[in-house]
Motif scaffolding. Sequence first.
Motif, mmCIF file in Angstrom:
data_model
loop_
_atom_site.group_PDB
_atom_site.id
_atom_site.type_symbol
_atom_site.label_atom_id
_atom_site.label_comp_id
_atom_site.label_asym_id
_atom_site.label_seq_id
_atom_site.Cartn_x
_atom_site.Cartn_y
_atom_site.Cartn_z
ATOM 1 N N ASP A 432 0.832 -1.211 0.000
ATOM 2 C CA ASP A 432 0.000 0.000 0.000
ATOM 3 C C ASP A 432 0.863 1.256 0.000
ATOM 4 N N GLU A 435 2.331 1.695 -3.387
ATOM 5 C CA GLU A 435 1.256 2.087 -4.310
ATOM 6 C C GLU A 435 0.950 3.575 -4.223
ATOM 7 N N SER A 436 1.061 4.137 -3.048
ATOM 8 C CA SER A 436 0.721 5.545 -2.846
ATOM 9 C C SER A 436 1.604 6.484 -3.656
ATOM 10 N N SER A 440 -3.036 9.895 -6.908
ATOM 11 C CA SER A 440 -4.436 9.652 -6.569
ATOM 12 C C SER A 440 -5.156 8.765 -7.573
ATOM 13 N N SER A 441 -4.650 8.661 -8.791
ATOM 14 C CA SER A 441 -5.309 7.837 -9.806
ATOM 15 C C SER A 441 -5.190 6.360 -9.439
ATOM 16 N N SER A 442 -6.310 5.648 -9.461
ATOM 17 C CA SER A 442 -6.309 4.235 -9.098
ATOM 18 C C SER A 442 -5.751 3.393 -10.236
ATOM 19 N N ASP A 444 -7.218 0.909 -11.553
ATOM 20 C CA ASP A 444 -8.313 0.681 -12.503
ATOM 21 C C ASP A 444 -8.438 1.840 -13.482
ATOM 22 N N ASN A 445 -8.226 3.070 -12.993
ATOM 23 C CA ASN A 445 -8.252 4.228 -13.890
ATOM 24 C C ASN A 445 -7.112 4.155 -14.901
ATOM 25 N N ARG A 471 1.972 -1.719 -10.963
ATOM 26 C CA ARG A 471 0.883 -1.746 -9.986
ATOM 27 C C ARG A 471 0.219 -3.119 -9.923
#
Length: 506
Positions: A432, A435-436, A440-442, A444-445, A471
């Motif tokens: 996590d 990942e940060s 802010s874009s996930s 999935d985005n 990711r």
Amino acid sequence: MAATASSATMARRLRAFKRWMKSQGIDCSDALEITHSVEQGICVYAKCDLEEGDVVATIPKDSCLTVNTSSAKDIIEDYGFEGPLALSFALMYEISLGHASPWAPYLHLLPDSEPLPLVWTLDEVDSLLCGTELHKRQMVIEDKVLIYDDWKENILPLMDSTSLKLNPDFFGAEQYIAAKSLVASRSFEVDDYHGFGMVPLADLFNHKTGAENVHFTTELSNGDSDNDTDNNDEGKNTSDDKPLYENSCDDGNSEDPSYLRDDSKILETIIVKSVKAGDEVFNTYGSMGNAGLLHRYGFTEPDNPNDIVNIDLELVLHWSSALFSGRHSRGRLSLWRRLDYHGCDSQNSEYFEISSNGEPQVELLILLYIMLLPEEAYNKLDLYACTAGNLNLKEIVISLEKGMISFGKTSEISKELLLTKKVCDALSGLADARESLYGSSSVDNDIDTLKNCCISDRKLYHSLMLRVSERMILKKLRTYAATAAAQSHATTAKGFLSRKKLKKIT
């Protein structure tokens, strides 16, 4: 040069290049078809079935653009240029000659620069590569700084020379960076005499991991027959971590003794894996992940088995500081080092690799395990490490409540014993935290954006491919941790039930 040439323009340039190849004695088999499309660029296809051992091209070494064949040879020797600087200057000089260059039809086929992050703006690097391995290690910025300094120190003074009459439009910092991108991504080792050079036709074959169809060979002067010179090992630099400044051209001797000349005057292109008619004929630039491919060559591959994500030691210590005191973290890290463990090291950064299947480096598991050891177990291990004398023991064994665990040779360590519930939770937390860094874009985005992105938008497409591939590895790491945690829980529960049954029997 072919920056954003139309399909019609590229078709004309391809025809001119093919005529030029014949004039230079470059023999390209009729079994090969060189094509161009806006989406894929230049590709080489098989017009008929090709079998292992088929020679599909021969390239005279004198047709290669090297320091020794370049029109700039005398200038390069006078100013003592060597290695990548020398070849980059030779390329710039030939480009400056325009149609007067002996390599003009070949140069017109090349892009102005390869779309390496090196030639992107800093804003593009920050926005498109945010969170990726290339961005967090500042590799692109370091490349830019080193190459600019190289230009300022070596090329800029030449532009003031009245005798050389260099056109500043072709020898500026931007042009030098562009030339460096071409040399870094396209140069091959020719032989001991020529060194590295631009090899027409050879650099048109695209890369595919684990699917090399062609191999480029020559006889080097230092000895036995047929030392292969392919861009898997020597012609291309495959290091992910080195700055691009230290590219594929090793610093060599600029002297030109006759004994360095190679008896073999040609390079051969040989089929090493059969190709069916209509299929693309691939080369390989080595085994590297998408970060390395984008850094060196300006592209990525989907489902690249060589992809990795790194968890920096600094990130691990930050995680530890949120749970424990600084004294606790420093002591556990010190013990880990005294047991002769360490992570990977590059550019003054220590890190742990997470493989493409989400499996963490065992040294990371050992560090987390030690960080999370109960105080009593930690003290026993610490005492043993202090009194053992020889820290390179094959085995350091400590007795814990769950059984015997061995800290010794990495290959002998059972990951199952290391993957306690707490260690698995730590892995998820580190995933996590890593990942940060992507913002802010996930994920999935990013995946949706990649699906809707045209491959011809190379900067956006390949930066997205890199972000998504990294990711997805972090996602696999979480799955790995969750699965291991469930197995650890099941094992613990089974052991508890067994002990309970024994008590009843007693």
